[in-house]
Design a protein around this motif. Structure first.
Motif, PDB file in Angstrom:
ATOM      1  N   MET A   1      16.131 -73.223 -28.142  1.00  0.00           N
ATOM      2  CA  MET A   1      15.412 -73.610 -26.916  1.00  0.00           C
ATOM      3  C   MET A   1      15.472 -75.125 -26.715  1.00  0.00           C
ATOM      4  O   MET A   1      15.616 -75.613 -25.602  1.00  0.00           O
ATOM      5  CB  MET A   1      13.968 -73.134 -26.975  1.00  0.00           C
ATOM      6  CG  MET A   1      13.814 -71.656 -26.648  1.00  0.00           C
ATOM      7  SD  MET A   1      12.102 -71.168 -26.476  1.00  0.00           S
ATOM      8  CE  MET A   1      11.877 -70.157 -27.904  1.00  0.00           C
ATOM      9  N   LEU A   2      15.358 -75.860 -27.821  1.00  0.00           N
ATOM     10  CA  LEU A   2      15.408 -77.320 -27.700  1.00  0.00           C
ATOM     11  C   LEU A   2      16.807 -77.803 -27.355  1.00  0.00           C
ATOM     12  O   LEU A   2      16.979 -78.861 -26.749  1.00  0.00           O
ATOM     13  CB  LEU A   2      14.922 -77.980 -29.004  1.00  0.00           C
ATOM     14  CG  LEU A   2      13.481 -78.463 -28.947  1.00  0.00           C
ATOM     15  CD1 LEU A   2      12.536 -77.390 -28.537  1.00  0.00           C
ATOM     16  CD2 LEU A   2      13.067 -79.090 -30.252  1.00  0.00           C
TER      17      LEU A   2
ATOM     18  N   GLU B   1      19.067 -73.984 -24.408  1.00  0.00           N
ATOM     19  CA  GLU B   1      19.463 -72.605 -24.118  1.00  0.00           C
ATOM     20  C   GLU B   1      18.546 -72.029 -23.045  1.00  0.00           C
ATOM     21  O   GLU B   1      17.340 -72.197 -23.114  1.00  0.00           O
ATOM     22  CB  GLU B   1      19.323 -71.781 -25.408  1.00  0.00           C
ATOM     23  CG  GLU B   1      19.527 -70.309 -25.234  1.00  0.00           C
ATOM     24  CD  GLU B   1      18.683 -69.521 -26.211  1.00  0.00           C
ATOM     25  OE1 GLU B   1      17.435 -69.598 -26.133  1.00  0.00           O
ATOM     26  OE2 GLU B   1      19.263 -68.848 -27.075  1.00  0.00           O
TER      27      GLU B   1
ATOM     28  N   VAL C   1      13.577 -71.585 -31.812  1.00  0.00           N
ATOM     29  CA  VAL C   1      13.061 -72.897 -31.378  1.00  0.00           C
ATOM     30  C   VAL C   1      14.207 -73.902 -31.265  1.00  0.00           C
ATOM     31  O   VAL C   1      14.307 -74.649 -30.277  1.00  0.00           O
ATOM     32  CB  VAL C   1      11.975 -73.391 -32.368  1.00  0.00           C
ATOM     33  CG1 VAL C   1      11.664 -74.857 -32.147  1.00  0.00           C
ATOM     34  CG2 VAL C   1      10.711 -72.564 -32.209  1.00  0.00           C
TER      35      VAL C   1
END
Lengths: 361, 192
Positions: free
Chosen positions: B187-188, B191, B184
């Motif tokens: 992703m934030l 990536e 997570v």
């Protein structure tokens, strides 16, 4: 029958199955992933369907996909001996298949990365971790905002909000606002009797609140309500740009439409809503006042009503619905660009950065 | 075994299974009156409106289903059947029984029917019942708003039950929550 089909159909090549599965995982596409395990799947020896058929070409990876690291990662997973044995067993069994959870998790993460939130939500839901993942994204987003990393915070809020969707999985990213068709119209439900009576002319605080409720959800807007106004403003500007990568191209059209609207701006401020204004506008714009919404949208909708323009505009550029107003022109009603002069929101979003037209009040 | 998710109208009206129709009516009227007084006392927000509508729909449905002996018996019998099927399926899944999938299908179909009939339909039908309308002032506007809320409520109950059952659509997941936190965060951070 099954025996005959088996005899006619050439053996299904596992490399092809693996490629198709890896592609669906890489693309975060739960629809194709499920299809590959379905009874009629071309991946099954007992099905009459074949990967060679033109209708199944979309399932197979092309050159662009095979060079992607995430595709390679998925392919490696699919080709692991244990996974391969499991997949082959499920494709041969004459019963509803069990999907491999490890691949489903990879698929869900890839779907999030590509903005396919319905697909991600459904995959996380199958894994029974959807609400926990939603909360995790939200917690990380709040931590990012605490340390001033607004882009990461916005990304987290968008993902967390996207995972709340209960719509059926769709292989493509959804519009930034899934039910824009009702939510944008609700912003303009009442005709503004004065130029100030529209959402675009609201004070900064209420406009930021309404914008966050509209662009995300009331819950999310509530969660941000304790944050300083400057941060909320920065958050909103970043949100608009992340949800709408083509916002800048809209700004050009907004300026153009504003120039058209500015041709009768003075009269518009003085006599909004009256019949004489309508006559004057019609005189200014010839027989086609629909040029203003068409310029905003970038094309004409044949016989388009104001709400049709608004819906389509909200689909293309969600935040645009916050900077327009309804305007009667004779028998016709159109949407016109409108924003508050000197508004920090408009400034942050580049609205009215050109001629300063279409400013009312 | 947990019976959570299988809506229990006796519990909603604070009654036991031997309650007489008179008790049903008495408790319903008292609880509805209390609810209406509470609604009048507080400021109505969107969240409260949804909650009150659901509470009202539940009371109406409980009254509608339990006041009539025949409807009450059918409801209670169907509830017991679906609970028993859950238990049978769990047992079959645990023992790797060949009938597991047939039981799972049968359970799923009966569960969906039970929740549709006694959560969504019964609640909406009750809102058109003369006595319930009189006690709750339920009208077409209530029904319009409640349709979405009841659909979500039914969906949540279904999900609540499924969440505690053995995995059948997918293999049992092995979730590494430390890895999840890292994923997570990445992703934030943007990536791809």
């Amino acid at each position: 029958m099954a025996r005959n089909r088996e005899e006619i159909k050439p053996p299904v090549d596992y490399a092809t199955v693996a490629g198709a599965l890896a592609k669906s995982v890489y693309e975060g596409d739960i629809v194709n992933f499920r299809l590959l395990f379905a009874p009629f799947s071309p991946a099954r020896q007992l099905s009459t369907e074949l990967f060679d058929m033109p209708k199944y070409q979309y399932l197979l990876p092309d050159d662009g996909v095979v060079s992607e690291p995430r595709y390679r990662e998925a392919l490696d997973k699919v080709n692991q001996p244990e996974m391969r044995a499991f997949i082959q067993g499920e494709l041969e069994a004459n019963r509803p298949p069990q999907l491999p959870a490890d691949l489903l998790l990879m698929l869900a993460d890839n779907a999030v990365r590509m903005g396919k939130y319905t697909s991600a939500a459904q995959a996380y839901e199958s894994l029974r971790i959807r609400s926990r993942m939603q909360q995790m994204f939200l917690d990380h987003a709040n931590s990012a905002l605490d340390r001033g990393d607004v882009p990461a915070g916005v990304r987290g809020y968008i993902i967390s909000n996207g995972l709340a969707y209960d719509y059926a999985a769709f292989p493509e990213p959804l519009p930034a606002i899934p039910d824009f068709q009702t939510r944008a119209l609700l912003l303009h439900a009442d005709y503004p009797e004065t130029p100030e009576a529209c959402i675009a002319m609201a004070d900064t605080g209420p406009l930021v609140q309404a914008a966050l409720e509209y662009l995300l959800s009331p819950d999310v807007a509530g969660a941000l309500s304790e944050r300083p106004e400057s941060l909320r403003l920065e958050f909103l500007a970043e949100l608009v740009r992340q949800q709408d990568p083509h916002w800048t191209s809209f700004l050009g059209r907004y300026e153009e439409a504003s120039t058209l609207a500015d041709q009768f701006g003075t009269r518009l401020r003085a006599t909004a809503g009256s019949m004489s204004l309508a006559d004057e506008i019609q005189r200014e714009l010839g027989e086609d006042p629909g040029r203003i919404p068409a310029t905003l949208l970038g094309h004409t909708i044949e016989g388009g009503e104001w709400w049709q323009y608004l819906k389509e505009l909200a689909y293309e550029h969600p935040a645009a619905a916050l900077f327009v107003a309804r305007q009667a022109v004779g028998d016709l009603e159109i949407i016109v660009p409108r924003h508050r002069p000197g508004s920090p929101i408009a400034r942050a979003l580049g609205i009215g950065a050109g001629a300063g037209v279409a400013e009312a009040g | 075994m947990s019976e959570d998710g299988y809506v229990n109208y006796f519990e909603i009206l604070a009654l036991d299974e031997s309650a007489k129709p008179g008790d049903v009516r008495k408790n319903y009227k008292k609880m509805m009156k209390d609810l209406i007084m509470e609604i009048a006392r507080v400021e109505i927000t969107g969240e409260r409106r949804d909650r009150f509508l659901l509470e009202m729909a539940k009371l109406n449905a409980a009254f509608y289903v339990l006041r009539d002996n025949e409807v009450r018996e059918t409801y209670w019998r169907q509830r017991a059947e679906v609970i028993q099927l859950e238990s049978q399926w769990r047992e079959a899944a645990q023992n790797g029984d060949a009938a597991t999938d047939a039981l799972r299908r049968s359970f799923d179909s009966k569960l969906r029917h039970f929740l549709s009939r006694y959560v969504e339909e019964a609640m909406l039908e009750a809102g058109r019942d003369k006595e319930a309308v009189e006690a709750s002032n339920w009208d077409a506007a209530h029904e319009r708003h409640a349709s979405r809320i009841l659909r979500h409520y039914r969906h949540n109950l279904y999900q609540q039950i499924l969440d505690r059952l053995p995995y059948w659509e997918i293999t049992t997941p092995r979730i590494d929550w430390v890895e999840r936190e890292k994923a997570v965060a990445a992703m934030l951070a943007g990536e791809r």
